[in-house]
Motif scaffolding. Structure first.
Motif, PDB file in Angstrom:
ATOM      1  N   PRO A 162       0.677  -1.467  -0.078  1.00 10.47           N
ATOM      2  CA  PRO A 162       0.031   0.050   0.070  1.00 10.47           C
ATOM      3  C   PRO A 162       0.737   1.239   0.002  1.00 10.47           C
ATOM      4  CG  PRO A 162      -0.890  -1.693   1.595  1.00 10.47           C
ATOM      5  CD  PRO A 162       0.321  -2.017   1.033  1.00 10.47           C
ATOM      6  N   GLU A 163       1.985   1.335   0.771  1.00 10.26           N
ATOM      7  CA  GLU A 163       2.746   2.343   0.928  1.00 10.26           C
ATOM      8  C   GLU A 163       3.307   2.766  -0.674  1.00 10.26           C
ATOM      9  OE1 GLU A 163       6.502   4.094   3.492  1.00 10.26           O
ATOM     10  OE2 GLU A 163       4.962   3.234   4.679  1.00 10.26           O
ATOM     11  N   ARG A 164       4.029   1.660  -1.098  1.00 11.60           N
ATOM     12  CA  ARG A 164       4.797   2.055  -2.273  1.00 11.60           C
ATOM     13  C   ARG A 164       3.669   2.351  -3.561  1.00 11.60           C
ATOM     14  NH1 ARG A 164       8.651  -2.809  -4.555  1.00 11.60           N
ATOM     15  NH2 ARG A 164       9.398  -2.025  -2.564  1.00 11.60           N
ATOM     16  N   TYR A 165       2.603   1.738  -3.325  1.00  9.44           N
ATOM     17  CA  TYR A 165       1.537   2.152  -4.367  1.00  9.44           C
ATOM     18  C   TYR A 165       1.093   3.458  -4.173  1.00  9.44           C
ATOM     19  CZ  TYR A 165      -2.617   1.442  -7.194  1.00  9.44           C
ATOM     20  OH  TYR A 165      -3.956   1.456  -8.120  1.00  9.44           O
ATOM     21  N   TYR A 166       0.774   3.849  -2.886  1.00 10.84           N
ATOM     22  CA  TYR A 166       0.555   5.489  -2.690  1.00 10.84           C
ATOM     23  C   TYR A 166       1.674   6.158  -3.160  1.00 10.84           C
ATOM     24  CZ  TYR A 166      -0.913   9.776  -0.338  1.00 10.84           C
ATOM     25  OH  TYR A 166      -1.128  11.139  -0.169  1.00 10.84           O
ATOM     26  N   MET A 167       2.925   6.220  -2.921  1.00 13.74           N
ATOM     27  CA  MET A 167       3.762   6.981  -3.345  1.00 13.74           C
ATOM     28  C   MET A 167       3.901   7.105  -4.790  1.00 13.74           C
ATOM     29  SD  MET A 167       5.028   8.248  -0.701  1.00 13.74           S
ATOM     30  CE  MET A 167       6.585   9.045  -1.280  1.00 13.74           C
ATOM     31  N   GLY A 168       3.431   5.986  -5.416  1.00 13.07           N
ATOM     32  CA  GLY A 168       3.511   5.975  -6.890  1.00 13.07           C
ATOM     33  C   GLY A 168       2.395   6.918  -7.585  1.00 13.07           C
ATOM     34  N   VAL A 169       1.276   6.786  -6.893  1.00 10.89           N
ATOM     35  CA  VAL A 169       0.126   7.479  -7.116  1.00 10.89           C
ATOM     36  C   VAL A 169       0.526   9.091  -7.063  1.00 10.89           C
ATOM     37  CG1 VAL A 169      -2.171   8.348  -6.373  1.00 10.89           C
ATOM     38  CG2 VAL A 169      -1.809   5.852  -6.487  1.00 10.89           C
ATOM     39  N   ILE A 170       0.932   9.454  -6.040  1.00  8.57           N
ATOM     40  CA  ILE A 170       1.348  10.789  -5.724  1.00  8.57           C
ATOM     41  C   ILE A 170       2.394  11.454  -6.500  1.00  8.57           C
ATOM     42  CG2 ILE A 170       0.262  10.768  -3.332  1.00  8.57           C
ATOM     43  CD1 ILE A 170       3.278  11.192  -2.350  1.00  8.57           C
ATOM     44  N   ARG A 245       0.825   4.716   7.602  1.00  8.44           N
ATOM     45  CA  ARG A 245       1.999   4.413   8.725  1.00  8.44           C
ATOM     46  C   ARG A 245       1.376   4.514  10.153  1.00  8.44           C
ATOM     47  NH1 ARG A 245       7.185   6.392   7.583  1.00  8.44           N
ATOM     48  NH2 ARG A 245       7.654   5.810   5.178  1.00  8.44           N
ATOM     49  N   ALA A 246       0.107   4.854  10.502  1.00  8.35           N
ATOM     50  CA  ALA A 246      -0.453   4.861  11.620  1.00  8.35           C
ATOM     51  C   ALA A 246      -1.255   3.653  11.659  1.00  8.35           C
ATOM     52  CB  ALA A 246      -1.587   5.915  11.674  1.00  8.35           C
ATOM     53  N   VAL A 247      -1.947   2.848  10.743  1.00  2.00           N
ATOM     54  CA  VAL A 247      -2.465   1.788  10.782  1.00  2.00           C
ATOM     55  C   VAL A 247      -1.670   0.415  10.913  1.00  2.00           C
ATOM     56  CG1 VAL A 247      -4.740   2.555   9.998  1.00  2.00           C
ATOM     57  CG2 VAL A 247      -3.020   1.498   8.283  1.00  2.00           C
ATOM     58  N   ARG A 248      -0.356   0.480  10.613  1.00  2.00           N
ATOM     59  CA  ARG A 248       0.297  -0.528  10.782  1.00  2.00           C
ATOM     60  C   ARG A 248       0.850  -0.882  11.978  1.00  2.00           C
ATOM     61  NH1 ARG A 248       5.803   1.273   7.188  1.00  2.00           N
ATOM     62  NH2 ARG A 248       6.734   2.485   8.780  1.00  2.00           N
TER      63      ARG A 248
END
Length: 338
Positions: A162-170, A245-248
């Motif tokens: 999810p984090e890598r995916y989000y960074m790609g989106v932004i 980051r919070a939910v992990r």
């Protein structure tokens, strides 16, 4: 957004931005269709910081900044940005933008989409005289912009990080326009290939830092976030970096957040307030601020490949401003996972 300590550069920027404003108005005005002119100029008339045109102009200082193509490049980038806002507001069902009713709220989704398309077309007209290379830059950015929006809409899925995916989106949704602004400004001014690449790297990192700071502001200072309502990302179910980051975490606060978010976007006011409070108290916020600093530092490092000048100094202040925009860790808050 920036501090210009050099008087000559400040005066030039003031004149050039005024020229960009005039060009924006004349470009989107349609003398044979008053309604089209009204909807096309709706957000332009509402103001905005004009960060991206300013970036075009500053990048142009590493070549011949007084070429007439420079103003065309700056106006083209701003039109692409405003067009993306029209489309974003439809996707987000937003009611306001820049303190005024959004185009979709005032007229309709169809009008907003078509008006956004019109702005994209006018941006292409502005960029065409810059040559094939500039048009290709613009086309690549548009591809990234649409890809980022689509990926955000579809979501990461079960098998993606999810984090890598989000960074790609932004990177695609936000940083692509910053990169285009920097590279197009350099190209329009005839700057060297080395300067163009350095400015492109700067724009990419700066854009990511800008979006991450925006994610922080959504939770801490929503009034500073482009006129959007408080906790807009939570309302829309957008899993930004502070949330990811919070939910992990493994503590009670993270568990409560996961439970609140299990059913998707949060509409209930009490649940929304609870989720926002948990996020503000979570390590995710401080970790996102650290990422803002990291990407702003990366942008600053790219600038070191350019000759020292008032323009480079001003670009550096943009990095500093974004870091300060994200702000310090709020005091008086406890870690809910402790």
């Amino acid at each position: 957004m920036w501090i210009i300590s050099d008087d000559a550069l400040a005066a030039w920027m003031h004149r050039s931005l005024a020229g960009v404003e005039a060009l924006l108005r004349t470009t989107v005005h349609h003398p044979g269709d008053p309604f089209l002119s009204t909807v096309a100029t709706h957000l332009l008339a509402a103001g905005g910081k004009r960060i991206r045109p300013a970036l075009v102009l500053l990048a142009a200082r590493f070549g011949d900044p007084d070429r007439p193509t420079v103003l065309r490049a700056a106006a083209a980038v701003e039109l692409m940005h405003v067009a993306s806002l029209y489309h974003d507001d439809v996707m987000d069902e937003a009611a306001t933008r820049r303190g005024v009713p959004s185009v979709n709220a005032r007229w309709s989704n169809r009008v907003a989409i078509l008006a956004g398309d019109y702005l994209v077309a006018k941006a292409a007209e502005l960029a065409a005289p810059l040559g094939a290379e500039a048009v290709e830059e613009q086309a690549r950015m548009l591809t990234r912009l649409v890809t980022g929006q689509l990926r955000e809409t579809v979501g990461a899925g079960r098998h993606a990080d999810p984090e890598r995916y989000y960074m790609g989106v932004i990177a695609d949704k936000t940083a692509a326009l910053f990169t285009l602004a920097a590279r197009l400004g350099a190209h329009a001014s005839g700057a060297s290939a080395e300067a163009t690449d350095a400015l492109g790297a700067y724009g990419e990192a700066l854009g990511i830092a800008f979006q991450l700071a925006d994610d922080v502001l959504d939770l801490t200072e929503p009034s500073l976030r482009a006129g959007k309502p408080a906790n807009a990302d939570l309302r829309q179910g957008v899993a930004t970096l502070p949330l990811l980051r919070a939910v992990r975490g493994r503590g009670r606060g993270s568990a409560r957040l996961r439970k609140l978010l299990a059913s998707g976007p949060i509409r209930d006011a009490d649940k929304l307030a609870t989720a926002a409070r948990l996020l503000r108290r979570s390590p995710g916020l401080a970790e996102t601020r650290a990422e803002v600093e990291r990407y702003a530092s990366r942008a600053g490092q790219a600038l070191l490949r350019l000759p020292a000048s008032p323009a480079r100094e001003t670009l550096t202040t943009m990095c500093d401003h974004i870091v300060s925009r994200a702000g310090p860790q709020p005091t008086g808050l406890t870690n809910p996972d402790s």
